[in-house]
Design an enzyme around this catalytic site. Structure first.
Site, PDB file in Angstrom:
ATOM      1  N   CYS A 299       2.041 -28.646 -31.104  1.00 15.14           N
ATOM      2  CA  CYS A 299       1.194 -28.582 -32.303  1.00 15.14           C
ATOM      3  C   CYS A 299       1.480 -29.703 -33.302  1.00 15.14           C
ATOM      4  O   CYS A 299       0.560 -30.389 -33.767  1.00 15.14           O
ATOM      5  CB  CYS A 299       1.327 -27.213 -32.970  1.00 15.14           C
ATOM      6  SG  CYS A 299       2.965 -26.849 -33.654  1.00 15.14           S
ATOM      7  N   HIS A 347       3.890 -23.541 -36.852  1.00 20.21           N
ATOM      8  CA  HIS A 347       2.657 -23.953 -36.170  1.00 20.21           C
ATOM      9  C   HIS A 347       1.752 -24.670 -37.170  1.00 20.21           C
ATOM     10  O   HIS A 347       1.765 -24.389 -38.370  1.00 20.21           O
ATOM     11  CB  HIS A 347       1.923 -22.745 -35.579  1.00 20.21           C
ATOM     12  CG  HIS A 347       0.774 -23.142 -34.696  1.00 20.21           C
ATOM     13  ND1 HIS A 347       0.941 -23.770 -33.480  1.00 20.21           N
ATOM     14  CD2 HIS A 347      -0.574 -23.039 -34.872  1.00 20.21           C
ATOM     15  CE1 HIS A 347      -0.237 -24.024 -32.933  1.00 20.21           C
ATOM     16  NE2 HIS A 347      -1.164 -23.588 -33.756  1.00 20.21           N
ATOM     17  N   HIS A 359      -6.189 -27.616 -32.652  1.00 17.30           N
ATOM     18  CA  HIS A 359      -4.740 -27.481 -32.535  1.00 17.30           C
ATOM     19  C   HIS A 359      -4.333 -27.351 -31.076  1.00 17.30           C
ATOM     20  O   HIS A 359      -5.152 -27.105 -30.196  1.00 17.30           O
ATOM     21  CB  HIS A 359      -4.232 -26.279 -33.352  1.00 17.30           C
ATOM     22  CG  HIS A 359      -4.641 -24.938 -32.809  1.00 17.30           C
ATOM     23  ND1 HIS A 359      -3.850 -23.817 -32.913  1.00 17.30           N
ATOM     24  CD2 HIS A 359      -5.767 -24.515 -32.158  1.00 17.30           C
ATOM     25  CE1 HIS A 359      -4.455 -22.777 -32.365  1.00 17.30           C
ATOM     26  NE2 HIS A 359      -5.618 -23.174 -31.905  1.00 17.30           N
TER      27      HIS A 359
END
Length: 387
Positions: A299, A347, A359
């Site tokens: 990520c 994240h 993402h």
């Protein structure tokens, strides 16, 4: 041994963003799963579908958190290794100079031995063939003594500097060893968590996997609904700002534009468009923990690469990226902003507008466009404008 580990962000309330109370808050699927017939454990002792889903989700979360720790340790290891290499090169150079100083000192000692251990005195004068001989010997010894003193001072200076650099190199090596231990620990944690998740999923029957897929579709539909709501709220807020701007300027222009509109036309909007274009071009590439492209990403690797394409340098990890810009309320999020998730900030996704982001989701998945509510509203930590 002094610790060089970096502290992780603690749970805080950011303007306009509600921070969850638990690091591993279950996704909204828990509510959906609890309504299924598989909520209760199987009679044969096997975990229920709900239990498996919760455990797998938790394992993926833990693996992602460990991945960011791995990324941080890897980055520190690289920097510290360069520092150690530089110090060792410096030590080698100083050692060479020290050896040369020692050789010079030795040559003066030999010269003094050949010409006499002590400086000329009255007896030397009496034994000299002439006053001129005495004068010449005295001048020679004076020159040797002065030059020898300089050689001794130089040797002492070189020795002190070399010892200091050796100690500094030893400390850096110690730090490097500690960081490498962190790196190995984080790597082992990621691998263990992923292996456990795969093992749990392998135990599901085809029917159970089909039910999980159905539940995921419901989750996605709910997330899309929430994204649409956010898009509507943002549009209304932008319209209100535009109206307010027009009123304050005396109504001279009905198309003065909202804050979002002006920002999208600014230098930030230009950079954000490049970042989004790059992120969109990566859609379909696999999530691989620790990866920074070009064939795969995790990520933070994706968000870093996307903004690099726009000419903006971001730190490697989510822990640092969350502080690399200006925090803004979710209602004011603009395309290009970074959306962070979970109270351990493990994240991140690149916001593209209308409640959506691009993402790299998790192991086993691919870079994709998805609602920022993919795991429920409670896991959204903050929104940061990086440039």
């Amino acid at each position: 041994m002094a610790s060089h580990r970096k502290s992780r962000p603690s749970a805080t309330r950011v303007a306009g963003i509600r921070t969850p109370a638990l690091a591993t808050a279950a996704l909204t699927s828990v509510a959906l799963l609890s309504q299924t017939a598989n909520a209760a454990p199987h009679e044969d002792g096997k975990p229920s579908l709900e239990e498996v889903e919760k455990k797998v989700d938790a394992l993926y979360r833990q693996a992602e958190s460990a991945t960011e720790k791995y990324n941080a340790a890897k980055e520190r290891t690289g920097k510290q290794r360069k520092q150690v290499d530089t110090l060792l090169d410096d030590v080698a150079e100083r050692t060479d100079r020290l050896n040369k100083a020692r050789e010079e000192l030795g040559s003066f000692a030999a010269a003094q031995y050949r010409t006499g251990a002590a400086a000329p005195d009255t007896s030397t004068f009496l034994l000299a063939d002439s006053p001129q001989d005495y004068f010449d010997q005295t001048q020679l010894m004076n020159r040797l003594t002065s030059r020898q003193k300089g050689a001794v001072d130089d040797y002492a200076t070189q020795q002190s500097a070399t010892m200091a650099k050796r100690q500094e190199a030893a400390r850096s090596l110690e730090t490097l060893t500690e960081t490498q231990d962190d790196l190995r620990t984080a790597k082992s944690t990621v691998q263990t968590k992923l292996a456990s998740a795969r093992e749990l999923l392998s135990q599901l029957t085809a029917q159970e996997k089909a039910r999980l897929a159905e539940i995921e579709k419901k989750q996605q539909a709910e997330a899309a609904r929430k994204a649409a709501e956010l898009a509507k709220q943002q549009a209304q807020a932008a319209q209100q700002r535009g109206s307010s701007s027009t009123s304050s300027s005396g109504g001279s222009s009905s198309s003065s534009g909202s804050a979002s509109d002006s920002a999208s036309g600014s230098s930030y909007g230009t950079k954000a468009a490049k970042a989004i274009a790059f992120a969109r071009a990566q859609i379909g590439k696999p999530y691989v923990w620790g990866a920074t492209g070009p064939g795969s990403y995790d990520c933070s690797g994706l968000s870093q690469a996307a903004w690099k394409a726009a000419g903006v340098s971001l730190p490697r990890t989510t822990y640092d990226q969350v502080n690399a810009g200006t925090t803004v309320p979710l209602a004011d999020a603009l395309p290009g902003d970074l959306v962070f998730f979970y109270d351990d900030v493990s994240h991140v996704g690149v916001y593209i507008g209308n409640g959506m982001m691009i993402h790299a989701p998790k192991p086993g998945a691919y870079v994709r466009e998805e609602s920022i509510y993919y795991g429920g509203e409670s896991i959204i930590h903050s929104v940061v404008r990086p440039a």
